[in-house]
Design a protein around this motif. Structure first.
Motif, PDB file in Angstrom:
ATOM      1  N   GLU A 277       0.885  -1.248   0.040  1.00  0.00           N
ATOM      2  CA  GLU A 277       0.117   0.100   0.126  1.00  0.00           C
ATOM      3  C   GLU A 277       0.944   1.228  -0.018  1.00  0.00           C
ATOM      4  OE1 GLU A 277      -2.428  -0.395   3.462  1.00  0.00           O
ATOM      5  OE2 GLU A 277      -3.974  -1.800   2.378  1.00  0.00           O
ATOM      6  N   SER A 278       1.909   1.173   0.570  1.00  0.00           N
ATOM      7  CA  SER A 278       2.729   2.526   0.737  1.00  0.00           C
ATOM      8  C   SER A 278       3.494   2.799  -0.506  1.00  0.00           C
ATOM      9  CB  SER A 278       3.817   2.237   1.976  1.00  0.00           C
ATOM     10  OG  SER A 278       4.642   1.120   1.642  1.00  0.00           O
ATOM     11  N   LYS A 279       3.700   1.552  -1.279  1.00  0.00           N
ATOM     12  CA  LYS A 279       4.394   1.857  -2.722  1.00  0.00           C
ATOM     13  C   LYS A 279       3.534   1.984  -4.026  1.00  0.00           C
ATOM     14  CE  LYS A 279       8.760  -0.584  -1.576  1.00  0.00           C
ATOM     15  NZ  LYS A 279       9.658  -1.544  -1.899  1.00  0.00           N
ATOM     16  N   GLN A 280       1.991   2.010  -3.350  1.00  0.00           N
ATOM     17  CA  GLN A 280       0.939   1.790  -4.296  1.00  0.00           C
ATOM     18  C   GLN A 280       1.001   0.816  -5.463  1.00  0.00           C
ATOM     19  OE1 GLN A 280       0.706   6.066  -5.182  1.00  0.00           O
ATOM     20  NE2 GLN A 280      -0.521   6.367  -3.558  1.00  0.00           N
ATOM     21  N   GLU A 281       1.478  -0.370  -5.031  1.00  0.00           N
ATOM     22  CA  GLU A 281       1.867  -1.276  -5.970  1.00  0.00           C
ATOM     23  C   GLU A 281       0.279  -1.993  -6.908  1.00  0.00           C
ATOM     24  OE1 GLU A 281       3.991  -4.252  -4.151  1.00  0.00           O
ATOM     25  OE2 GLU A 281       5.784  -3.151  -4.197  1.00  0.00           O
ATOM     26  N   ASP A 282       0.602  -2.273  -7.998  1.00  0.00           N
ATOM     27  CA  ASP A 282      -0.649  -2.907  -8.687  1.00  0.00           C
ATOM     28  C   ASP A 282      -0.754  -4.459  -7.999  1.00  0.00           C
ATOM     29  OD1 ASP A 282      -1.027  -0.708 -10.376  1.00  0.00           O
ATOM     30  OD2 ASP A 282       0.275  -1.329 -11.707  1.00  0.00           O
ATOM     31  N   ILE A 283      -1.746  -4.952  -8.203  1.00  0.00           N
ATOM     32  CA  ILE A 283      -2.080  -6.457  -7.839  1.00  0.00           C
ATOM     33  C   ILE A 283      -1.172  -7.273  -8.582  1.00  0.00           C
ATOM     34  CG2 ILE A 283      -3.733  -8.391  -7.599  1.00  0.00           C
ATOM     35  CD1 ILE A 283      -5.827  -6.098  -7.042  1.00  0.00           C
ATOM     36  N   ILE A 284      -1.035  -7.110  -9.893  1.00  0.00           N
ATOM     37  CA  ILE A 284      -0.217  -8.003 -10.909  1.00  0.00           C
ATOM     38  C   ILE A 284       1.140  -7.094 -11.138  1.00  0.00           C
ATOM     39  CG2 ILE A 284       0.104  -8.914 -12.912  1.00  0.00           C
ATOM     40  CD1 ILE A 284      -2.429  -9.907 -11.141  1.00  0.00           C
ATOM     41  N   ASN A 285       2.313  -7.720 -10.460  1.00  0.00           N
ATOM     42  CA  ASN A 285       3.677  -6.877 -10.480  1.00  0.00           C
ATOM     43  C   ASN A 285       4.633  -8.069 -10.581  1.00  0.00           C
ATOM     44  OD1 ASN A 285       4.176  -7.836  -7.729  1.00  0.00           O
ATOM     45  ND2 ASN A 285       2.657  -6.367  -7.236  1.00  0.00           N
ATOM     46  N   GLY A 286       5.959  -7.606 -10.629  1.00  0.00           N
ATOM     47  CA  GLY A 286       6.660  -8.967 -10.900  1.00  0.00           C
ATOM     48  C   GLY A 286       7.162  -9.413  -9.841  1.00  0.00           C
TER      49      GLY A 286
END
Length: 219
Positions: free
Chosen positions: A54-63
């Motif tokens: 959440e802090s990095k606002q990552e997408d659900i689908i990532n590396g």
């Protein structure tokens, strides 16, 4: 007394190769995402992994999730293959059976995810479904890791008892119920505000598809 069946011996060379590929994927994931991987292993019992995402606002689908997704698909496909050849020994001679299983699994997951996104937008519950999918995807990835040693036992240990598979099915069902319980507990206010749509979503996209597959397989 437990019912036993005669187990058909299957070639283990290509399965060994798949286990090596899985191990390489895990090593690569651990090397690239060292800190995140550590948080991920405690995903069900700690919020550190979620807070970091959440802090990095990552997408659900990532590396990170993509690498673990490959591990998950291989693990579930190996288990499905071993189970299929155990209950239906004649399938051992079925050409490209494993390829068919893993292709169906990837196709099913991708199509289901796309449909979920479309329905979430239509019902205006995208935020809620994204939260649910975040937990579901990571929970399934974690179970994919836990399934690796189980698959190793199933492939390399001679057994002939159906109770082994039924026990694993029960564990998987219990695991998913625990994940759902934790999700409801952690996000009860968010989910209650859209409870009807959330229940509708669960029935339509989390229960119905698996019932259809189950009925198809037992025929």
């Amino acid at each position: 007394m437990f019912q036993t069946v005669e187990r058909t011996v299957i070639s283990k060379d290509w399965l060994t190769l798949l286990f090596l590929v899985t191990l390489c994927l895990l090593v690569l994931t651990r090397f690239i995402f060292r800190k995140k991987f550590g948080f991920f292993l405690t995903f069900l019992f700690s919020n550190k992994y979620q807070h970091q995402a959440e802090s990095k606002q990552e997408d659900i689908i990532n590396g990170f999730t993509s690498l673990l997704f490959f591990v998950q698909v291989i693990s579930f496909s190996i288990f499905a293959y071993v189970a299929a050849t155990f209950f239906r020994p004649h399938l051992v001679i079925e050409p490209l059976l494993f390829v068919k299983i893993i292709s169906f699994m990837v196709f099913f997951i991708i199509i289901k995810y796309i449909i979920e996104k479309i329905i979430a937008v239509i019902l205006d519950i995208e935020l809620y479904i994204n939260t649910y999918n975040f937990h579901k995807i990571n929970a399934r990835n974690l179970f994919g890791l836990l399934l690796i040693p189980i698959n190793l036992v199933l492939v390399y240990y001679d057994y002939g008892n159906k109770i082994v598979f039924f026990s694993i099915f029960l564990i998987f069902l219990s695991y998913n119920l625990i994940v759902l319980f934790l999700l409801l507990k952690n996000y009860q206010k968010l989910i209650i505000s859209k409870l009807f749509y959330f229940i509708l979503y669960l029935c339509a996209l989390e229960i119905a598809p698996y019932l259809v597959i189950y009925k198809f397989l037992i025929k």
